[in-house]
Design an enzyme around this catalytic site. Structure first.
Site, short mmCIF file in Angstrom:
data_model
loop_
_atom_site.label_atom_id
_atom_site.label_comp_id
_atom_site.label_asym_id
_atom_site.label_seq_id
_atom_site.Cartn_x
_atom_site.Cartn_y
_atom_site.Cartn_z
CG HIS A 1 -6.12 -4.18 -10.68
ND1 HIS A 1 -5.60 -4.75 -9.53
CD2 HIS A 1 -7.28 -4.81 -10.92
CE1 HIS A 1 -6.44 -5.69 -9.11
NE2 HIS A 1 -7.46 -5.75 -9.94
CG LEU B 1 -2.00 1.07 1.25
CD1 LEU B 1 -3.06 0.79 0.17
CD2 LEU B 1 -2.66 1.19 2.61
N1 LIG Z 1 -2.47 3.55 -1.91
C1 LIG Z 1 -2.41 2.60 -2.89
N2 LIG Z 1 -1.39 1.73 -2.94
C2 LIG Z 1 -1.34 0.79 -3.92
C3 LIG Z 1 -2.37 0.70 -4.87
C4 LIG Z 1 -3.46 1.64 -4.80
O1 LIG Z 1 -4.39 1.63 -5.64
N3 LIG Z 1 -3.44 2.56 -3.79
N4 LIG Z 1 -2.33 -0.30 -5.84
C5 LIG Z 1 -1.49 -1.44 -5.51
C6 LIG Z 1 -1.41 -2.46 -6.59
N5 LIG Z 1 -2.50 -3.42 -6.37
C7 LIG Z 1 -3.48 -3.50 -7.31
O2 LIG Z 1 -3.42 -2.93 -8.41
C8 LIG Z 1 -2.54 -4.22 -5.20
C9 LIG Z 1 -1.35 -4.72 -4.68
C10 LIG Z 1 -1.37 -5.51 -3.53
C11 LIG Z 1 -2.57 -5.80 -2.89
C12 LIG Z 1 -2.58 -6.61 -1.63
O3 LIG Z 1 -3.59 -7.09 -1.20
N6 LIG Z 1 -1.37 -6.76 -1.04
C13 LIG Z 1 -1.23 -7.61 0.17
C14 LIG Z 1 0.25 -7.88 0.42
C15 LIG Z 1 0.83 -8.71 -0.71
C16 LIG Z 1 2.31 -9.05 -0.47
O4 LIG Z 1 2.94 -8.38 0.37
O5 LIG Z 1 2.79 -9.97 -1.16
C17 LIG Z 1 -1.80 -6.88 1.38
O6 LIG Z 1 -1.79 -5.63 1.41
O7 LIG Z 1 -2.18 -7.63 2.29
C18 LIG Z 1 -3.76 -5.33 -3.41
C19 LIG Z 1 -3.76 -4.54 -4.57
C20 LIG Z 1 -0.12 -0.98 -5.09
N7 LIG Z 1 -0.27 -0.05 -3.99
N1 LIG Z 2 -2.96 -5.58 -8.04
C1 LIG Z 2 -1.68 -5.35 -8.62
C2 LIG Z 2 -1.36 -6.40 -9.64
O1 LIG Z 2 -1.83 -7.53 -9.54
N2 LIG Z 2 -0.56 -6.02 -10.64
C3 LIG Z 2 -0.23 -6.92 -11.68
O2 LIG Z 2 1.02 -7.52 -11.40
C4 LIG Z 2 1.60 -7.92 -12.65
C5 LIG Z 2 3.02 -7.42 -12.67
O3 LIG Z 2 3.67 -7.97 -13.77
P1 LIG Z 2 5.13 -7.40 -14.18
O4 LIG Z 2 5.94 -7.37 -12.91
O5 LIG Z 2 5.62 -8.39 -15.18
O6 LIG Z 2 4.91 -6.02 -14.76
C6 LIG Z 2 0.77 -7.25 -13.77
O7 LIG Z 2 -0.11 -8.18 -14.35
C7 LIG Z 2 -0.02 -6.21 -13.01
O8 LIG Z 2 -1.27 -5.90 -13.61
#
Ligand SMILES: Nc1nc2c(c(=O)[nH]1)N[C@@H](CN(C=O)c1ccc(C(=O)N[C@@H](CCC(=O)O)C(=O)O)cc1)CN2
Ligand SMILES: NCC(=O)N[C@@H]1O[C@H](COP(=O)([O-])[O-])[C@@H](O)[C@H]1O
Length: 311
Positions: free
Chosen positions: A205, A188
């Site tokens: 995403h 996050l």
């Molecule tokens: N403030 C924000 N931070 C991030 C966003 C966002 O929209 N606002 N997007 C994410 C990317 N993402 C989806 O696109 C996403 C990434 C990770 C998670 C998640 O559930 N992560 C887990 C931990 C996973 C790990 O450490 O391996 C968690 O938080 O429990 C959800 C959505 C990037 N940051």
């Molecule tokens: N919610 C966040 C998420 O799932 N992101 C996804 O992680 C992959 C990263 O691939 P990459 O490291 O090969 O670019 C991509 O598919 C992106 O959309």
């Protein structure tokens, strides 16, 4: 004449002006005025970009400059400009080359696509720094192999040396970063960074948000959920980042079919292929200052071919 001189900075081979290499040079173009309802564009953090420039700005002028200039830019970067009419020409607006930071946690294929677009010249920006929470991930390895500094962010168990949010903001400011691109970053982003980079952080995403987004929805988990739901379509979403996961303003999406016998891996590969194209197109628009905000807060991308239309 002035218009031609300014234009030549973008298309250096026109006969009557000195040749200036295109790469990494600010340039300016003459474009027809916007209708009165024009939207302010997303401005870089850097002062030299005129604040709230109301002119549509576009780099690749091929058909863009209908009504004022028509440019034919050859593959070699040389081009000839044919002035069409001189009336109604606005003062040129210089688009500065943007400085980018990319955040990854994994393989970094989207990061590679963006870096390659920058190297081939289609992207008016440079990736100056890579930020990761996993110092040995594929994206960090690619950055080290390409001379891009790697910054460790987000204190995790296995990575005690990560920067704090305030130190990261200070470091990004020292690099004069204009935009932050999340590309498979799985932590996050803290409010401190979001406030420091207002309307300047994008994320990609792998689903059609708002569906299949939020905490717990990342990587293969997303594609498995899509298949389990019976959804017939999926695809990447690029959105601005706010304090919560996947709730920021949607900027662009692409649609791919979900086939009845798809595995999560097959769907992931179909979506990822679209991601690579979409992210490059969106970041090109961002660097060309073609991202504008509708009055209700929805971000839009101005068409390259016709600044009065939106993608
Ligand atoms: N403030 C924000 N931070 C991030 C966003 C966002 O929209 N606002 N997007 C994410 C990317 N993402 C989806 O696109 C996403 C990434 C990770 C998670 C998640 O559930 N992560 C887990 C931990 C996973 C790990 O450490 O391996 C968690 O938080 O429990 C959800 C959505 C990037 N940051
Ligand atoms: N919610 C966040 C998420 O799932 N992101 C996804 O992680 C992959 C990263 O691939 P990459 O490291 O090969 O670019 C991509 O598919 C992106 O959309």
């Amino acid at each position: 004449m002035e218009a031609q001189q300014n234009l030549s900075r973008f298309c250096p081979k026109s006969s009557s002006v000195p040749w200036i290499p295109i790469v990494k040079q600010p340039f300016s173009l003459q474009l027809p005025p916007l209708p009165s309802s024009s939207y302010p564009s997303v401005q870089s953090q850097r002062p030299e970009v005129p604040s709230r420039a109301f002119h549509p700005i576009s780099i690749a002028a091929k058909e863009t400059c209908s009504g004022v200039w028509r440019l034919r830019c050859s593959r070699s970067g040389s081009s000839t400009a044919e002035p069409k009419e001189s009336h109604n020409v606005r003062a040129p607006v210089t688009v500065t080359r943007k400085k980018l930071a990319v955040f990854v946690s994994g393989g970094g294929s989207n990061f590679r696509s963006i870096h390659e677009a920058s190297k081939r010249g289609s992207l008016h920006g440079d990736v100056l720094v890579l930020v990761t929470n996993k110092s040995e991930c594929g994206g960090a390895e690619y950055a080290r192999n390409n001379g891009i500094p790697v910054i460790l962010f987000s204190k995790a168990k296995g990575e005690p040396n990560g920067l704090s949010p305030s130190n990261l903001v200070d470091t990004l400011r020292k690099f004069e970063v204009d935009f932050i691109l999340l590309a498979g970053y799985l932590k996050l982003i803290p409010a401190e960074l979001i406030q420091a980079y207002e309307r300047s952080i994008l994320n990609i995403h792998p689903s059609l948000l708002p569906a299949f987004g939020g905490k717990g929805y990342y990587g293969m988990k997303v594609h498995k959920a899509v298949i389990a739901s019976g959804a017939r379509f999926s695809g990447p979403t690029i959105h601005f980042v706010d304090e919560h996961y996947d709730t920021g303003g949607i900027l662009a999406q692409r649609v791919v079919p979900v086939l009845a016998n798809d595995t999560a891996e097959e769907l992931a590969a179909r979506v990822l292929k679209e991601e690579h194209q979409l992210y490059v197109e969106v970041v090109e628009a961002l660097c060309e200052e073609r991202v504008v905000w509708r009055e209700d807060g929805v971000p839009l991308i101005r068409s390259k071919e016709n600044p009065n239309k939106f993608c």
